[in-house]
Design a protein around this motif. Structure first.
Motif, mmCIF file in Angstrom:
data_model
loop_
_atom_site.group_PDB
_atom_site.id
_atom_site.type_symbol
_atom_site.label_atom_id
_atom_site.label_comp_id
_atom_site.label_asym_id
_atom_site.label_seq_id
_atom_site.Cartn_x
_atom_site.Cartn_y
_atom_site.Cartn_z
ATOM 1 N N PHE A 286 0.817 -1.211 0.000
ATOM 2 C CA PHE A 286 0.000 0.000 0.000
ATOM 3 C C PHE A 286 0.851 1.262 0.000
ATOM 4 O O PHE A 286 0.441 2.288 -0.525
ATOM 5 N N VAL A 287 2.052 1.170 0.587
ATOM 6 C CA VAL A 287 2.955 2.316 0.487
ATOM 7 C C VAL A 287 3.330 2.525 -0.980
ATOM 8 O O VAL A 287 3.294 3.647 -1.497
ATOM 9 N N LEU A 289 1.580 1.558 -3.511
ATOM 10 C CA LEU A 289 0.357 2.029 -4.180
ATOM 11 C C LEU A 289 0.228 3.549 -4.053
ATOM 12 O O LEU A 289 -0.015 4.249 -5.036
ATOM 13 N N LEU A 290 0.415 4.054 -2.820
ATOM 14 C CA LEU A 290 0.254 5.500 -2.612
ATOM 15 C C LEU A 290 1.293 6.283 -3.399
ATOM 16 O O LEU A 290 0.968 7.277 -4.047
#
Lengths: 309, 253, 330
Positions: A286-287, A289-290
């Motif tokens: 998710f890091v 992804l961001l």
């Protein structure tokens, strides 16, 4: 949180050199990454046809695994037949999802569509927990569990199955969208809905087809990881999100992008879990992804959109 | 007189298509200036680039002498340049009055905290906004529709509403993108009336229009674009007789 | 119908609602229902903030549980580990999360639609994992214990009744502030952004500033709710602040009615108490929840409150027609 682990038991890492350990993490990463890529492809198929992000994609994966288990246990089918049955079954679920929840909502706002696919995923998960309960099941490995030595590391035979299936799926999708009339019609519907209608393409049929196809691809992912990790009613949540991350990293809608994104994600996760901390493994995806969304939302391989107003 | 708006070498490419090509344009203070040209001449692109809704490929835009090429749209608006849209961009879920009240955004100050606490000056400001917005609705003849939902108005009224909303920001330069498109004869006549009245408000008007009669009636100055280039300009009479212009138009039909 | 239209003029609706909240305890017989009411109040505070962001401004967030959790954990950790008083916990949490939301909001709110949904979802999951992994601070998956009960200005809220009224005060304050914001220049700018970002910016609305502003405000509401929750439950576990709770929050907004503050409270009340009703279904709870979501979206895409309002209106006009026809025939 859930996560497939394809490497040898942890204590065996102690007998490896650092280089061998890294190699082992890479093998694990590529295996897991292939699964993410498969799931990401499922997202892509529906997104290409409808611009909808299907939050129930992970549930297709879960259903693929659990239906295979049932085919083997209840109907005493061998794995290949159970798998085919499961793929057909999940395609039908995909069709049902389109007909019941997506089609009645013409011209809905993105928020409504997000909510409705989330509702569908909760519903499917709830039904699955009623049918299969909350315990995990195991699908036996397709071709034995004798690890294959590889430059001091090992490869599980099932890993080869995973990578092979991912490769076959991506190649056949390419053929399908690039060569067949139906495939081209599906792409045309997505890019130019009005023009597609003018030349006589039935758009709602194409959307239906995309849900069926996406269900099939998702099911395939659920089946090949069955032997590596347990299959369970709630396995789809994280897997679905990771698949979406893979699609974003590569550039959503881009066929090779999602393979690149999935494998990159798998490798980074595997290295992160092995070398830094396994607790933060899921955060890594998710890091990334961001960072992608902030700095390159079109993905690594995607082209930036035109800016005509 | 000083130009209100000036573009220098303004160019915009879409892929291989040149929507604007080395365009130099000057708009004089207090004038009603029109831009005409066949379809695809780059008229709407010009508006989009000037208000920086899309950035130009090359070239500069000056507003009252200041370079606004790389400024954000809302900053440009704050300097006194606003516009309407060819395909209408009303806030269709809000009421007619509320649409115009948004138009007064720049001329009021209430922020998150002052509004949440509803300080006395915010309350007075709100009354001023409401009152003046009603005036603008009266100006365009929509004062009987204040509480209707904007999206439910007939098309002609929606056009007038968008005009009222833009006027409420009291711009120095107002760019109108095809104000008469989709209007019937009567409504077009009303629009002509309105546009002439705007000049009396000390607002310079730059307008893009297809309706030749309207252009000839209201304009002080006409610029003709074809394929992103300026092919002629002058007062309406001169332009009407210009051969290059005739060719450009006839060539299209 | 009459009652609904009274709710339309916000301030009289607000007074009625306050009276209702004041009298509600006299109808509640049992402590368990107090518990439900308090949780409804806390959830309502988050959902009102979320509605400002999602319903009014049109920007989705699938990660609001994280900000709720941050509010709860910051005050919980300060209280349990260093015995800070609750009011200090609230202030520290508001400042930290406010700054954090501001910094995160700038790049995040440049995104639209599904991308914004995924970014906020990702944020939520990252924060959730931090709750789980930062053992030394949060107690990890086994939870954080030892949070002091709520006390403010020397008064300890140790009974359910007093806590109920405390939550009501905060709920009403949030509601009043929100009504004011919605009916102001700011509220109009937010709804304009929802309608058309380009048209708003052409009229001088600084779109990114207002989007980030309302995002920060909505996270501050969530922090306040988290603070109330932490000192009420006195035990925090990461699972209360996960992805599913973010989904539940957004569902409350959507089902209640996007862009209606009363709808937000209605949605929070309905979905918080729904599991209590669904107990009848026991194992079917999750699937019934999913099914309700789908059905409401298909048949009442404007939300339940507006959907019911439309239904009532339709009934009334049918009745009127019926009466007219009868009077004509007689």
């Amino acid at each position: 949180m859930w996560g497939p682990d394809t490497g040898p038991p942890r204590h065996e890492y102690n007998n490896m050199t650092f280089e061998q350990q890294i190699l082992q993490y890479l093998i694990t990463g590529v295996t897991v990454g292939s699964i993410y890529a498969l799931i990401g492809m499922g997202f892509n198929i529906i997104y290409n046809a409808t611009e909808i992000i299907n939050f129930a994609q992970g549930e297709f994966v879960m259903l693929g695994g659990l239906l295979t288990v049932s085919g083997m246990q209840l109907l005493h089918l061998p794995v290949p037949f159970a798998a085919i049955l499961a793929i057909i079954g999940v395609s039908i679920v995909g069709i049902a999802l389109d007909r019941a929840a997506i089609r009645p909502l013409k011209d809905a706002s993105p928020i409504t569509l997000i909510i409705i696919t989330i509702g569908a995923s909760i519903f499917i998960r709830g039904v699955a927990s009623l049918i299969w309960g909350k315990e995990p099941y195991l699908i036996p490995a397709f071709s034995g569990e004798e690890p294959i030595p590889f430059f001091g590391a090992v490869i599980q035979p099932q890993s080869l199955w995973v990578m092979g299936v991912a490769l076959i799926v991506v190649l056949s999708l390419r053929q399908f969208f690039g060569r067949t009339l139906t495939g081209k019609a599906m792409l045309a519907t997505a890019v130019q809905p009005r023009a597609a209608k003018l030349v006589g393409i039935d758009a709602s049929y194409m959307v239906l087809l995309s849900f069926a196809l996406s269900g099939a691809v998702g099911a395939a992912a659920g089946i090949v990881i069955g032997p590596i990790s347990m299959v369970q009613y709630d396995m789809g949540v994280m897997l679905g999100l990771k698949g979406f991350c893979a699609a974003i990293i590569g550039g959503i809608g881009h066929p090779w992008g999602v393979v690149f994104g999935g494998i990159t994600l798998g490798i980074v996760e595997s290295l992160g879990a092995g070398l830094i901390s396994s607790g933060y493994k899921d955060a890594i995806a998710f890091v990334i992804l961001l960072l992608m969304l902030f700095f390159r939302p079109q993905g690594v391989l995607g082209k930036s959109k035109g800016d005509r107003v | 007189m000083n130009p209100v708006l000036k573009t220098e070498g303004l160019t915009k490419h879409f892929g291989g298509v040149k929507a604007l090509d080395q365009l130099d344009l000057t708009v004089r203070q207090g004038a009603i200036q029109s831009i005409i040209g066949p379809n695809g001449a780059g008229k709407t692109t010009l508006f989009n680039v000037i208000s920086n809704v899309i950035p130009p490929t090359v070239g500069e835009v000056f507003f009252n002498g200041e370079n606004i090429t790389r400024m954000q749209t809302h900053t440009i608006a704050a300097m006194g340049l606003t516009r309407t849209f060819q395909n209408l961009r009303l806030f269709s879920e809000m009421t007619v009055l509320e649409n115009v009240m948004v138009g007064m955004h720049l001329r009021s100050k209430g922020g998150f905290f002052t509004s949440a606490l509803k300080l006395p000056w915010v309350f007075r400001e709100e009354q001023r906004i409401r009152g003046e917005s009603r005036e603008w609705l009266r100006f365009v003849g929509l004062h009987d529709h204040t509480d209707q939902i904007a999206g439910s108005l007939p098309f002609g009224n929606q056009k007038s509403l968008e005009l009222a909303r833009a006027l409420a920001s009291k711009p120095k330069l107002l760019m109108l993108d095809e104000p008469a498109a989709g209007l019937n004869m009567r409504e077009t006549q009303d629009m002509v009336q309105l546009i002439s009245q705007i000049r009396d408000l000390d607002i310079t008007v730059l307008l893009v229009e297809h309706d030749m009669d309207l252009v000839m009636e209201v304009s002080d100055h006409v610029v003709v674009l074809d394929q992103g280039r300026k092919i002629a300009e002058g007062d309406p009479e001169t332009v009407r007789k210009d051969e290059v212009v005739l060719k450009a138009y006839l060539g299209e039909e | 119908m009459r009652a609904l239209s009274i709710m339309r003029t916000p301030y009289s609706g607000f007074v009625l609602f306050s009276i209702l909240l004041l009298l509600l305890p006299f109808t509640v017989a049992n402590d368990y229902y107090f518990n439900v009411l308090i949780i409804i109040g806390i959830n309502s505070i988050i959902v009102i903030g979320l509605d400002l962001l999602v319903g009014y401004t049109g920007q989705i967030s699938l990660g609001h549980a994280a900000f709720y959790g941050l509010g709860a954990y910051i005050t919980g950790i300060l209280s349990a580990r260093w015995a800070w008083p609750p009011i200090a916990g609230l202030l520290v949490a508001l400042v930290i999360v406010g700054i954090l939301a501001f910094l995160i909001g700038i790049p995040t709110l440049k995104l639209h639609g599904h991308y914004l949904a995924m970014a906020t979802l990702g944020l939520g999951i990252i924060v959730f994992i931090l709750f789980q992994e930062l053992n030394f601070l949060t107690g990890g998956p086994s939870g954080l214990v030892g949070i002091a009960p709520m006390s403010l200005f020397g008064f300890t809220f140790d009974s359910d009744l007093s806590y109920y009224y405390l939550v009501c005060v905060f709920l009403l304050a949030t509601l009043l502030l929100s009504i004011n914001v919605v009916r102001s220049r700011v509220g109009r700018a937010l709804r304009a952004i929802h309608g058309s970002e380009i048209a708003a910016s052409v009229l001088g609305v600084n779109v990114s500033r207002f989007k980030v502003g309302i995002f920060v405000l909505s996270t501050l509401y969530a922090v306040t709710a988290g603070w109330l929750y932490a000192h009420y439950i006195a035990f925090l576990s990461p699972s209360s602040f996960g992805f599913m709770f973010s989904i539940k929050l957004i569902t409350m907004v959507v089902i209640g009615s996007l862009g209606s503050l009363w709808g937000a409270i209605f949605g929070a009340a309905l979905l918080t108490s729904l599991p209590e009703f669904l107990v009848v279904f026991e194992h079917y709870e999750t699937s019934v929840f999913g099914l309700i979501l789908i059905l409401v979206m298909i048949f009442m895409p404007r939300g339940l409150l507006r959907g019911l309002e439309d239904l009532v209106r339709k009934l009334i006009s049918m009745l009127r027609k019926d009466l007219k026809e009868r009077s004509l025939t007689s």
